[in-house]
Design a protein around this motif. Structure first.
Motif, PDB file in Angstrom:
ATOM      1  N   ARG A 286     -23.229  26.796  12.039  1.00  0.00           N
ATOM      2  CA  ARG A 286     -22.876  25.885  13.214  1.00  0.00           C
ATOM      3  C   ARG A 286     -23.528  26.405  14.555  1.00  0.00           C
ATOM      4  O   ARG A 286     -23.177  27.433  14.869  1.00  0.00           O
ATOM      5  N   VAL A 287     -24.447  25.773  15.223  1.00  0.00           N
ATOM      6  CA  VAL A 287     -25.068  26.104  16.561  1.00  0.00           C
ATOM      7  C   VAL A 287     -24.842  25.149  17.478  1.00  0.00           C
ATOM      8  O   VAL A 287     -25.084  23.834  17.180  1.00  0.00           O
ATOM      9  N   ASP A 288     -24.354  25.603  18.889  1.00  0.00           N
ATOM     10  CA  ASP A 288     -24.185  24.590  19.612  1.00  0.00           C
ATOM     11  C   ASP A 288     -24.658  25.010  20.986  1.00  0.00           C
ATOM     12  O   ASP A 288     -24.946  26.241  21.220  1.00  0.00           O
ATOM     13  N   LEU A 289     -24.965  24.089  21.736  1.00  0.00           N
ATOM     14  CA  LEU A 289     -25.252  24.030  23.216  1.00  0.00           C
ATOM     15  C   LEU A 289     -24.274  23.685  24.002  1.00  0.00           C
ATOM     16  O   LEU A 289     -23.738  22.402  23.731  1.00  0.00           O
ATOM     17  N   SER A 290     -23.223  24.258  24.854  1.00  0.00           N
ATOM     18  CA  SER A 290     -22.409  23.794  25.797  1.00  0.00           C
ATOM     19  C   SER A 290     -22.791  24.149  27.134  1.00  0.00           C
ATOM     20  O   SER A 290     -23.470  25.167  27.444  1.00  0.00           O
ATOM     21  N   LEU A 291     -22.365  23.196  28.222  1.00  0.00           N
ATOM     22  CA  LEU A 291     -22.690  23.153  29.461  1.00  0.00           C
ATOM     23  C   LEU A 291     -21.382  23.293  30.480  1.00  0.00           C
ATOM     24  O   LEU A 291     -20.479  22.732  30.132  1.00  0.00           O
ATOM     25  N   ARG A 292     -21.626  24.382  31.347  1.00  0.00           N
ATOM     26  CA  ARG A 292     -20.258  24.254  32.320  1.00  0.00           C
ATOM     27  C   ARG A 292     -20.071  23.168  33.150  1.00  0.00           C
ATOM     28  O   ARG A 292     -20.896  22.461  33.732  1.00  0.00           O
ATOM     29  N   ASP A 293     -18.603  22.739  32.981  1.00  0.00           N
ATOM     30  CA  ASP A 293     -18.126  21.846  34.065  1.00  0.00           C
ATOM     31  C   ASP A 293     -16.879  22.387  34.556  1.00  0.00           C
ATOM     32  O   ASP A 293     -15.772  22.438  34.262  1.00  0.00           O
ATOM     33  N   ASP A 294     -17.085  23.131  35.635  1.00  0.00           N
ATOM     34  CA  ASP A 294     -16.146  24.157  36.294  1.00  0.00           C
ATOM     35  C   ASP A 294     -15.349  25.181  35.256  1.00  0.00           C
ATOM     36  O   ASP A 294     -15.844  26.084  35.102  1.00  0.00           O
ATOM     37  N   LEU A 295     -13.995  24.691  34.919  1.00  0.00           N
ATOM     38  CA  LEU A 295     -13.256  25.707  34.262  1.00  0.00           C
ATOM     39  C   LEU A 295     -13.537  25.612  32.649  1.00  0.00           C
ATOM     40  O   LEU A 295     -12.864  26.485  31.878  1.00  0.00           O
ATOM     41  N   ARG A 296     -14.597  24.566  32.236  1.00  0.00           N
ATOM     42  CA  ARG A 296     -14.842  24.782  30.782  1.00  0.00           C
ATOM     43  C   ARG A 296     -16.166  24.465  30.425  1.00  0.00           C
ATOM     44  O   ARG A 296     -16.841  24.196  31.280  1.00  0.00           O
ATOM     45  N   LEU A 297     -16.300  24.375  29.266  1.00  0.00           N
ATOM     46  CA  LEU A 297     -17.864  24.283  28.539  1.00  0.00           C
ATOM     47  C   LEU A 297     -17.457  22.971  27.785  1.00  0.00           C
ATOM     48  O   LEU A 297     -16.604  22.691  27.076  1.00  0.00           O
TER      49      LEU A 297
ATOM     50  N   ALA B 171     -15.535  18.984  14.983  1.00  0.00           N
ATOM     51  CA  ALA B 171     -16.438  19.863  15.162  1.00  0.00           C
ATOM     52  C   ALA B 171     -17.776  19.503  15.258  1.00  0.00           C
ATOM     53  O   ALA B 171     -18.583  20.055  15.839  1.00  0.00           O
ATOM     54  N   THR B 172     -17.975  18.173  14.896  1.00  0.00           N
ATOM     55  CA  THR B 172     -18.997  17.492  15.137  1.00  0.00           C
ATOM     56  C   THR B 172     -19.646  16.505  16.203  1.00  0.00           C
ATOM     57  O   THR B 172     -20.549  16.034  16.411  1.00  0.00           O
ATOM     58  N   LEU B 173     -18.310  16.465  16.949  1.00  0.00           N
ATOM     59  CA  LEU B 173     -18.518  15.381  18.157  1.00  0.00           C
ATOM     60  C   LEU B 173     -19.173  16.153  19.553  1.00  0.00           C
ATOM     61  O   LEU B 173     -18.360  17.113  20.123  1.00  0.00           O
ATOM     62  N   ILE B 174     -20.183  15.627  19.981  1.00  0.00           N
ATOM     63  CA  ILE B 174     -20.524  15.960  21.347  1.00  0.00           C
ATOM     64  C   ILE B 174     -19.491  15.627  22.497  1.00  0.00           C
ATOM     65  O   ILE B 174     -18.855  14.586  22.238  1.00  0.00           O
ATOM     66  N   GLY B 175     -19.369  16.258  23.685  1.00  0.00           N
ATOM     67  CA  GLY B 175     -18.454  15.758  24.483  1.00  0.00           C
ATOM     68  C   GLY B 175     -16.772  16.438  24.365  1.00  0.00           C
ATOM     69  O   GLY B 175     -16.273  16.761  25.524  1.00  0.00           O
ATOM     70  N   ASN B 176     -16.690  17.124  23.424  1.00  0.00           N
ATOM     71  CA  ASN B 176     -15.738  17.914  23.151  1.00  0.00           C
ATOM     72  C   ASN B 176     -15.982  19.134  24.002  1.00  0.00           C
ATOM     73  O   ASN B 176     -17.000  19.464  24.358  1.00  0.00           O
ATOM     74  N   SER B 177     -14.611  19.742  24.578  1.00  0.00           N
ATOM     75  CA  SER B 177     -14.845  20.924  25.328  1.00  0.00           C
ATOM     76  C   SER B 177     -13.961  21.895  25.035  1.00  0.00           C
ATOM     77  O   SER B 177     -12.618  21.662  24.373  1.00  0.00           O
ATOM     78  N   VAL B 178     -14.126  23.303  25.662  1.00  0.00           N
ATOM     79  CA  VAL B 178     -13.164  24.160  25.540  1.00  0.00           C
ATOM     80  C   VAL B 178     -13.250  25.091  26.815  1.00  0.00           C
ATOM     81  O   VAL B 178     -14.059  24.992  27.677  1.00  0.00           O
ATOM     82  N   PRO B 179     -12.272  25.834  27.008  1.00  0.00           N
ATOM     83  CA  PRO B 179     -12.184  26.619  28.059  1.00  0.00           C
ATOM     84  C   PRO B 179     -12.892  28.009  28.210  1.00  0.00           C
ATOM     85  O   PRO B 179     -13.236  28.284  27.242  1.00  0.00           O
ATOM     86  N   LEU B 180     -13.217  28.236  29.534  1.00  0.00           N
ATOM     87  CA  LEU B 180     -13.991  29.521  29.718  1.00  0.00           C
ATOM     88  C   LEU B 180     -13.094  30.732  29.283  1.00  0.00           C
ATOM     89  O   LEU B 180     -13.874  31.628  28.675  1.00  0.00           O
ATOM     90  N   TYR B 181     -11.950  30.796  29.607  1.00  0.00           N
ATOM     91  CA  TYR B 181     -11.236  32.131  29.599  1.00  0.00           C
ATOM     92  C   TYR B 181     -11.034  32.567  28.261  1.00  0.00           C
ATOM     93  O   TYR B 181     -10.998  33.735  27.941  1.00  0.00           O
ATOM     94  N   CYS B 182     -11.016  31.892  27.185  1.00  0.00           N
ATOM     95  CA  CYS B 182     -10.567  32.181  25.769  1.00  0.00           C
ATOM     96  C   CYS B 182     -11.746  32.039  24.692  1.00  0.00           C
ATOM     97  O   CYS B 182     -11.519  32.041  23.331  1.00  0.00           O
ATOM     98  N   THR B 183     -12.935  31.700  25.012  1.00  0.00           N
ATOM     99  CA  THR B 183     -14.180  31.431  24.070  1.00  0.00           C
ATOM    100  C   THR B 183     -15.047  32.455  24.348  1.00  0.00           C
ATOM    101  O   THR B 183     -15.402  32.694  25.418  1.00  0.00           O
ATOM    102  N   ALA B 184     -16.120  32.563  23.153  1.00  0.00           N
ATOM    103  CA  ALA B 184     -17.021  33.307  23.340  1.00  0.00           C
ATOM    104  C   ALA B 184     -18.304  32.695  24.307  1.00  0.00           C
ATOM    105  O   ALA B 184     -18.693  33.559  24.938  1.00  0.00           O
ATOM    106  N   GLY B 185     -18.491  31.513  24.350  1.00  0.00           N
ATOM    107  CA  GLY B 185     -19.357  31.275  25.188  1.00  0.00           C
ATOM    108  C   GLY B 185     -18.872  31.183  26.504  1.00  0.00           C
ATOM    109  O   GLY B 185     -19.716  31.492  27.623  1.00  0.00           O
TER     110      GLY B 185
END
Length: 269
Positions: free
Chosen positions: A120-131, A146-160
């Motif tokens: 799986r390969v993703d592009l995420s974009l920053r919105d303040d404290l999240r990607l 895991a297939t949905l765009i718009g899902n988000s993850v925090p900056l502090y605990c993710t690889a991206g």
């Protein structure tokens, strides 16, 4: 696989009329606030629930919902027990994806990276404290969320997120971490500030970040920062795999060079 989207996002309050910008239209803000109440909702929402989540009076919510239904931006749920977002919101998703220059620039390289990795390969974009995931090219074993765009993850605990943080100054990193809630998603989520900063420093030295089971159990993810024309980090490329197929060291040795090459191509463009 649990859903972890919108973890750092809350419904933004409408400014007080006495403090607002003279160009700011409160009616528009309230309509968007009503739509935002569905962030993180697991079912349709009633008028009472929308009013409670938005902090807007029920009578005003009723008028806004009626208007949004007339325009196709909200619908009655199939069981007629509440409301859900309407299909016309997808028109705006399409507009964002096709008109965002970063997405247009990244997509060909992302497709190539997906072909070369088989993961799986993703592009995420920053919105303040999240990607926020803007592009998601799937492997053979992904779950629904895991297939949905718009899902988000925090900056502090993710690889991206850590890859992005590694391209910021220490002061900026400290500010972001101080404002993050640093909640654990799994027993392996790092929440200690010192440990997170150490991971950011490591990403700065390596040119990539790696995170294993910090958001989803059984998942290993490698992230590399994507930059704008001023060399400011604006998002990240992620490669995600399963720990049932890879150990962390093998995942890094196989995919870190590919990810960094892809990010270099994107950032030079």
């Amino acid at each position: 696989m649990r859903e972890v989207d919108r973890v750092e996002y809350a419904v933004r309050p409408v400014p007080d009329p006495a403090e607002e910008d003279p160009l700011f239209i409160q009616a528009v803000a309230r309509a968007l606030q009503v739509l935002s109440t569905f962030h993180g909702a697991s079912n349709a929402l009633t008028l009472n629930e929308i009013a409670s989540r938005s902090g807007i009076g029920k009578s005003t919510v009723q008028r806004i919902v009626h208007t949004l239904r007339q325009q196709g931006y909200m619908e009655r749920a199939p069981d007629d027990r509440g409301y859900v977002p309407g299909i016309r919101l997808l028109d705006h998703t399409l507009d964002y994806l096709r008109l965002n220059p970063v997405i247009v620039r990244v997509l060909p390289t992302l497709v190539e990276l997906r072909r070369d990795t088989g993961e799986r390969v993703d592009l995420s974009l920053r919105d303040d404290l999240r990607l926020v995931y803007a592009l998601r090219l799937q492997s053979k074993r992904e779950s629904y969320f895991a297939t949905l765009i718009g899902n988000s993850v925090p900056l502090y605990c993710t690889a991206g997120g850590r890859a992005l943080l590694s391209q910021l100054s220490d002061d900026e990193v400290d500010d972001i971490l101080a404002r993050s809630n640093r909640q654990p998603f799994t027993p392996r989520t790092l929440t200690d500030l010192k440990e997170i900063r150490a991971k950011v420093v490591m990403a700065r030295e390596n040119g990539y970040a790696i995170a294993a089971e910090e958001v989803l159990q059984g998942e290993v993810v490698l992230g590399v920062a994507v930059k704008d024309n001023d060399s400011r980090p604006i998002g990240a490329i992620h490669i995600g795999g399963s720990l049932s197929e890879w150990d962390k060291d093998s995942f890094v040795s196989n995919f870190a060079p590919l990810a960094m090459t892809a990010a270099g191509k994107i950032n030079r463009a």
